[in-house]
Write an enzyme that holds these catalytic residues in place. Structure first.
Site, PDB file in Angstrom:
ATOM      1  N   HIS A  20      75.626  91.408  35.099  1.00  0.00           N
ATOM      2  CA  HIS A  20      76.446  91.320  33.936  1.00  0.00           C
ATOM      3  C   HIS A  20      76.854  92.519  33.199  1.00  0.00           C
ATOM      4  CE1 HIS A  20      75.575  86.909  33.091  1.00  0.00           C
ATOM      5  NE2 HIS A  20      74.938  86.856  34.202  1.00  0.00           N
ATOM      6  N   ASP A 120      78.821  89.705  26.201  1.00  0.00           N
ATOM      7  CA  ASP A 120      78.621  88.968  27.173  1.00  0.00           C
ATOM      8  C   ASP A 120      78.592  87.388  26.573  1.00  0.00           C
ATOM      9  OD1 ASP A 120      76.811  86.998  29.116  1.00  0.00           O
ATOM     10  OD2 ASP A 120      76.847  89.002  30.200  1.00  0.00           O
ATOM     11  N   THR A 142      81.004  86.052  32.450  1.00  0.00           N
ATOM     12  CA  THR A 142      81.185  86.874  33.862  1.00  0.00           C
ATOM     13  C   THR A 142      80.913  86.121  35.139  1.00  0.00           C
ATOM     14  OG1 THR A 142      78.709  87.234  33.710  1.00  0.00           O
ATOM     15  CG2 THR A 142      80.052  89.029  32.393  1.00  0.00           C
ATOM     16  N   HIS A 151      78.746  74.196  32.242  1.00  0.00           N
ATOM     17  CA  HIS A 151      77.976  74.389  30.965  1.00  0.00           C
ATOM     18  C   HIS A 151      78.755  73.691  29.944  1.00  0.00           C
ATOM     19  CE1 HIS A 151      74.733  76.996  32.113  1.00  0.00           C
ATOM     20  NE2 HIS A 151      75.674  77.520  33.044  1.00  0.00           N
ATOM     21  N   HIS A 353      74.577  86.449  48.424  1.00  0.00           N
ATOM     22  CA  HIS A 353      73.802  85.637  47.562  1.00  0.00           C
ATOM     23  C   HIS A 353      74.507  85.028  46.592  1.00  0.00           C
ATOM     24  CE1 HIS A 353      74.940  89.061  44.994  1.00  0.00           C
ATOM     25  NE2 HIS A 353      74.081  88.591  43.928  1.00  0.00           N
ATOM     26  N   SER A 358      80.135  89.546  43.111  1.00  0.00           N
ATOM     27  CA  SER A 358      80.321  89.814  44.586  1.00  0.00           C
ATOM     28  C   SER A 358      81.526  88.828  45.170  1.00  0.00           C
ATOM     29  CB  SER A 358      78.875  89.674  45.328  1.00  0.00           C
ATOM     30  OG  SER A 358      77.993  90.592  45.021  1.00  0.00           O
ATOM     31  N   ASP A 377      74.013  80.372  38.817  1.00  0.00           N
ATOM     32  CA  ASP A 377      75.220  79.977  39.248  1.00  0.00           C
ATOM     33  C   ASP A 377      75.608  79.782  40.747  1.00  0.00           C
ATOM     34  OD1 ASP A 377      76.005  82.494  39.049  1.00  0.00           O
ATOM     35  OD2 ASP A 377      78.124  82.337  38.951  1.00  0.00           O
ATOM     36  N   GLN A 378      74.518  80.398  41.631  1.00  0.00           N
ATOM     37  CA  GLN A 378      74.936  80.881  42.958  1.00  0.00           C
ATOM     38  C   GLN A 378      75.111  79.826  43.870  1.00  0.00           C
ATOM     39  OE1 GLN A 378      71.632  83.590  43.833  1.00  0.00           O
ATOM     40  NE2 GLN A 378      72.197  85.126  42.040  1.00  0.00           N
TER      41      GLN A 378
END
Length: 459
Positions: A20, A120, A142, A151, A353, A358, A377-378
């Site tokens: 973040h 953020d 982010t 959400h 991850h 990424s 959220d991965q």
């Protein structure tokens, strides 16, 4: 009067965990370069600031950025327990007072009133601070558009799941929401599904959603065209949604480039094209020992060249023999310049991850992914990567096993499905490159953002 007068003082408030603060600082750097007469104050915890500013060098042209430390909420003498939620909960309990106090101190020190809050998105309390100061609040999401949408629809999701037997109905899909038909209940962050708003993190995220209508604009490290259905729905529900990503591309010459202190690129130069597996699971968690061993067994059996960004010192000894046995085909380092590594022609797959930053870097570099998500959220990102965009694959069963890794490596590096992934991600890469080019959608959205955050409220 110009929108970039010295009266403008932008306060950037960071959520000091995972990637973040890094992504927020990248955005602040980009804004600071475009508006050299505007003052940018970056508020973050001491530990996070130290990590950030020790690796990201603010070269000439960024004299208008200054970092300030805020209290992280941890009690005196606190020792990390190993539970990643503990420091997050301490930090949340310290907000918003820690930020308010520091903002007041900085205004007194500099004599410059804050003209905009760029924060953020998790820090939904910033809406109230901005209201008190009479300035715009611009939250920066982010993560990706699918998780933002999930959400926003929290109440609808909880209602639908309750009528279908609750969140335990893991196979229930979100076909009732625009663009989310591929998402399963089991993919959603557990914080979103929590009905216990006495817990700090779920409460923070729910309050964030309640605050969003008060935002002047919501910024995403994303680009138009990545998922138009989701993006258009978001734009219909929020004041302004500005996709300005990818924030960083490998072709850019800027201070975003980080020092290659462990000579990763020199090592990659000696490898064959698209042969190397780049392994990095982020900064928050490392897979448990049995999964790490399964991963090493698969890599050794396949004899896949690898470069591994390994940051968990406590688990290094158990893999010492593996690293010694494979030092002819592998390189393990505590840190890599990830964007430059992914952009290297020898990298053929990213074992990740599935953090959003990424993921975006993988798209920007055109590298398909093997996904082992952990939290947040991965899992949702993994579903989109595999089933929507088809630019990567998850591990069967959701955890690293030798058989699952062998199968995933075969798919990505050797089978026709891997070629299809490369075609698909190359198309997204092209879309991303066009978005940030002159007159591209992200470029134009950035101009709008720049105008919003740098307009002096004293005009």
């Amino acid at each position: 009067m110009s929108s970039t007068t010295k009266k403008s003082h932008v306060a950037a408030l960071a959520f000091p965990f995972a990637s973040h603060p890094n992504v927020l600082l990248h955005l602040v750097q980009k804004l600071a370069a475009a508006a050299p007469n505007v003052t940018f104050s970056f508020f973050n915890t001491t530990i996070s600031n130290q990590k950030l500013f020790s690796t990201i060098k603010l070269h000439g042209g960024y004299e208008n950025i200054k970092s300030y430390d805020v209290h992280d909420g941890a009690p005196e003498g606190y020792v990390f327990s190993g539970n990643p939620l503990d420091p997050i909960n301490y930090f949340i309990k310290a907000t918003p007072d820690n930020f308010k106090k520091r903002l007041e101190e900085v205004v007194d020190e500099t004599g410059l009133k804050i003209s905009c809050l760029l924060t953020d998105a998790f820090l939904g309390f910033s809406a109230e601070i901005a209201k008190e100061l009479g300035i715009p609040w611009v939250p920066f999401w982010t993560a990706g558009p699918h998780s933002l949408s999930a959400h926003l629809y929290t109440d609808a999701i909880l209602k639908a799941l309750a009528s279908a037997g609750g969140a335990q109905n893991e196979d229930r899909t979100l076909e009732f929401l625009p663009g989310l038909s591929a998402i399963h209940a089991s993919d959603l962050p557990i914080e979103l599904l929590s009905d216990n708003l006495d817990q700090p993190f779920p409460k923070m995220l729910y309050n964030m959603i309640l605050a969003f209508p008060r935002a002047k604009a919501i910024v995403q490290n994303c680009f138009d065209g990545l998922d138009p259905t989701v993006t258009n729905d978001l734009k219909s529900k929020l004041n302004q949604v500005l996709n300005i990503g990818p924030l960083v591309l490998p072709s850019q010459e800027s201070s975003f480039k980080l020092e290659d202190q462990f000579n990763c690129l020199a090592w990659l130069n000696k490898q064959e094209k698209s042969s190397v597996a780049y392994i990095c699971f982020g900064t928050m968690l490392t897979p448990p020992p049995q999964e790490l061993l399964a991963l090493t067994e698969a890599i050794q059996e396949k004899n896949v060249p690898y470069i591994w960004s390994f940051q968990d010192d406590s688990k290094l000894p158990m893999l010492k023999e593996f690293f010694e046995r494979t030092n002819n085909i592998g390189k393990v380092v505590p840190w890599t310049p990830q964007l430059e590594v992914l952009a290297h022609q020898s990298v053929g797959v990213f074992i990740t991850h599935c953090g959003w930053s990424s993921l975006m870097e993988s798209i920007a570099c055109g590298v398909p992914m093997i996904c082992r998500p952990f939290f947040g959220d991965q899992k949702l990102n993994r579903r989109v990567i595999e089933d929507v965009w088809q630019i990567g694959v998850g591990i069967k069963g959701g955890v690293l096993t030798k058989g699952g890794m062998l199968s995933a490596l075969d798919m990505v590096l050797e089978m026709e499905i891997g070629n299809k992934m490369r075609v698909n991600i190359a198309q997204l890469k092209e879309c991303a490159t066009k978005a940030v080019a002159e007159n591209g959608s992200s470029c134009e959205n950035f101009k709008i953002l720049l105008e919003i955050v740098t307009s002096s409220q004293d005009e």
